[in-house]
Design a protein around this motif. Structure first.
Motif, PDB file in Angstrom:
ATOM      1  N   CYS A  31       0.847  -1.201   0.000  1.00 39.67           N
ATOM      2  CA  CYS A  31       0.000   0.000   0.000  1.00 39.67           C
ATOM      3  C   CYS A  31       0.881   1.250   0.000  1.00 39.67           C
ATOM      4  N   ASN A  46      -0.930   1.911   4.776  1.00 32.42           N
ATOM      5  CA  ASN A  46      -2.056   1.708   5.694  1.00 32.42           C
ATOM      6  C   ASN A  46      -1.752   0.542   6.634  1.00 32.42           C
ATOM      7  N   CYS A  52      -9.089   2.754  -5.653  1.00 30.07           N
ATOM      8  CA  CYS A  52      -7.702   2.280  -5.653  1.00 30.07           C
ATOM      9  C   CYS A  52      -7.650   0.906  -6.323  1.00 30.07           C
ATOM     10  N   CYS A  85      -2.265  -3.514  -2.407  1.00 28.06           N
ATOM     11  CA  CYS A  85      -2.173  -4.216  -1.119  1.00 28.06           C
ATOM     12  C   CYS A  85      -2.653  -5.659  -1.245  1.00 28.06           C
ATOM     13  N   GLU A 136     -11.716  -1.251   3.849  1.00 30.70           N
ATOM     14  CA  GLU A 136     -11.423   0.191   3.950  1.00 30.70           C
ATOM     15  C   GLU A 136     -12.681   1.004   3.620  1.00 30.70           C
TER      16      GLU A 136
HETATM   17  S1  SF4 Z   1      -6.912  -0.221  -1.386  1.00 29.98           S
HETATM   18 FE1  SF4 Z   1      -6.438   0.977   0.445  1.00 29.98          FE
HETATM   19  S2  SF4 Z   1      -5.036  -0.315   1.626  1.00 29.98           S
HETATM   20 FE2  SF4 Z   1      -5.054  -1.101  -0.493  1.00 29.98          FE
HETATM   21  S3  SF4 Z   1      -3.331  -0.069  -1.541  1.00 29.98           S
HETATM   22 FE3  SF4 Z   1      -5.175   1.150  -1.906  1.00 29.98          FE
HETATM   23  S4  SF4 Z   1      -5.152   2.668  -0.228  1.00 29.98           S
HETATM   24 FE4  SF4 Z   1      -3.745   1.058   0.361  1.00 29.98          FE
END
Ligand code: SF4
Ligand SMILES: Cc1cc2nc3c(=O)[nH]c(=O)nc-3n(C[C@H](O)[C@H](O)[C@H](O)COP(=O)(O)OP(=O)(O)OC[C@H]3O[C@@H](n4cnc5c(N)ncnc54)[C@H](O)[C@@H]3O)c2cc1C
Length: 492
Positions: free
Chosen positions: A63, A67, A102, A106, A125
């Motif tokens: 990440c 996180n 995103c 991760c 999240e």
């Molecule tokens: S989904 Fe959330 S935890 Fe995963 S890489 Fe993106 S910001 Fe980071």
């Protein structure tokens, strides 16, 4: 980080991954709203339980904002939601953006992915932050005292906003300048509403205003009008010198907006557009603006050139417009369609099918466009050829030329660099690709060649991801704070 065990010890054996459910494509194609409701508390609890406390949380290094994923997975498993949002906010200013859009590197790094489905980190999240807003746990954090220092942030995308929020919270007077008529950067104008609704940005702006950030939309910094293909709704301009004179530090977070063009015969025809001449108009229509220029895909044969995220957003928007046909071409070969992957924990090259692709499109790979063919000045067809790729080199396959109908061509081949005239107006050094030159670690990180002038986000790293922009904005805020105050309490 907590040291007691995370989640349920056998959770990954007991429970399967549950993905967020999507509204059926026939329904969602009829509107521009988000169509992925968050997990219920019970579903999120089970998903959190799947985190197996692997010891070395590769997900956290996967990440970009690092996180503290195992901790909030555990807290959600225990239904300690308030503590979960506190942990999440300690590394990410805007989880409601990343929890929606995103690409979740991760999850590619999750240890479970080696031989199982990864933990649904992004969906957890999403659940944590949406619940937190609903419960009223997200409130302004105004500074305890002010410093009297003034900072201008140029550009209001995720990098500029994260930077501004961090700086305001330690007492600086921050003004965000944005050339477009609304704040948000590509979150506002670019990313379609069906992926992320825009009231989410307005709600954060309210929080930030209460923390002391002032927003100046419709103001272009550096006097030159932006080039073709770059959205620019500025009503005023301010020169680089005037801005520098009025502030103790300036952060450039102007993104990398200069689009890659396709200079083949017929490029000048009506109906051949950059993706960013098309997508923001739909954002404006959804926002209720009148007099939006009438660029529509309705009843047209649409050809999208470029196989990435931007192209996929053009697919989703064209489907909602009611296109007659949609074709998406990519120059590179088709990636493998595999799930297990030897490159763990890194980002694997594999065929990715977005929700927009599922809604309907013909995709084809190893295709090069040769020419746009027109009638009466309007594009009518596209001539292309198949490519053969060998050892990373491409060659045209003889006898494979073909022509397909095209009334609207959208160029989505990525972005070359930031708009150069803005960097030149500030007189800063650039790297070989034309990005603002600044390092990200050690003394002087995020500082450009001009003292007091900083750069963060796509302007520094080239077109990237929202989560990288948030990381850079946060880290840059610390660098600015150190520059102004000699030291900083902000996280690195
Ligand atoms: S989904 Fe959330 S935890 Fe995963 S890489 Fe993106 S910001 Fe980071
Ligand atoms: C169509 C599209 C879809 C995408 N989808 C995703 C996705 O799903 N997930 C993901 O993670 N990433 C996605 N990305 C990438 C992501 O949006 C960017 O990496 C991210 O927004 C970069 O943030 P930033 O703050 O550096 O710049 P930007 O978001 O580009 O913001 C820069 C801002 O600066 C303003 N500006 C520029 N010049 C001036 C000036 N001279 N004066 C005043 N203001 C100025 C611009 O108008 C803009 O608002 C997408 C990109 C595009 C184009």
């Amino acid at each position: 980080m907590r040291t007691d065990h995370m989640g349920k010890i056998t959770g990954f054996l007991d429970f399967e991954r549950v993905d967020e459910t999507y509204e059926p494509k026939e329904h969602r194609k009829k509107h521009y709203r988000e169509f992925i409701p968050r997990l219920t508390d019970e579903q999120a609890k089970i998903q959190g339980a799947r985190c197996m406390d692997c010891g070395i949380p590769f997900c956290m290094s996967g990440c970009p904002v690092n996180n503290i994923i195992p901790d909030w997975n555990d807290l959600v498993y225990r239904q300690e939601w308030k503590a979960a949002i506190e942990t999440l906010h300690s590394t990410n200013n805007f989880p409601e953006f990343t929890g929606r859009i995103c690409p979740a590197p991760c999850e590619e790094a999750c240890v479970l992915r080696i031989n199982e489905d990864a933990v649904g980190i992004k969906s957890i999240e999403h659940a944590i932050i949406d619940k937190a807003w609903e419960e009223g746990w997200v409130s302004p954090q105004p500074p305890l005292q002010t410093t009297g220092r003034k900072i201008a942030v140029v550009g209001s995308g995720p990098a500029g906003l994260a930077c501004a929020q961090q700086l305001a919270r330690v007492g600086h007077a921050v003004s965000v300048f944005e050339k477009n008529d609304r704040i948000g950067g590509l979150l506002r104008y670019g990313i379609p509403d069906f992926k992320m609704e825009k009231w989410l940005i307005d709600r954060r702006m309210e929080q930030m205003a209460a923390e002391g950030v002032s927003f100046r939309a419709g103001v272009r910094v550096g006097a030159e009008r932006s080039a073709k293909g770059v959205p620019d709704w500025a009503a005023e301009t301010i020169s680089a010198d005037a801005l520098r004179a009025g502030f103790d530090a300036v952060v450039l977070a102007i993104g990398a907006e200069h689009p890659r063009d396709l200079p083949v015969p017929g490029r000048e025809l009506d109906g051949v557009h950059f993706a960013m001449e098309y997508l923001p108009l739909q954002n404006k229509r959804v926002a209720g603006d009148k007099d939006v220029p009438g660029l529509w895909a309705t009843d047209k044969h649409v050809v999208i050139i470029g196989g990435g995220d931007t192209g996929s957003d053009c697919v989703g928007t064209s489907n909602r417009h009611g296109a007659k046909s949609i074709t998406q071409f990519e120059l590179l070969p088709m990636p493998p369609d595999v799930d297990s992957n030897p490159v763990w924990p890194y980002w694997p090259v594999r065929l990715r099918t977005s929700s927009s692709h599922e809604e309907g499109v013909d995709r084809d790979w190893s295709i090069a466009t040769k020419e746009f063919l027109g009638e009466g000045g309007k594009v009518k067809a596209l001539k292309a050829v198949r490519l053969e790729w060998k050892d990373g080199k491409m060659s045209e396959m003889p006898g494979t030329e073909f022509t397909i109908p095209a009334d609207l061509v959208l160029l989505a081949m990525g972005f070359v660099s930031p708009v150069q005239s803005v960097l030149d107006a500030f007189g800063i050094e650039k790297d070989a690709r034309g990005n603002a030159l600044a390092t990200t670690d050690g003394a002087g990180s995020y500082t450009t060649s001009v003292p007091g002038l900083f750069a963060a986000g796509d302007v520094r790293r080239g077109q990237s991801l929202v989560v990288w922009a948030i990381r850079e904005g946060r880290q840059c805020a610390r660098a600015v704070d150190e520059f102004l105050m000699g030291s900083s309490e902000l996280p690195r």
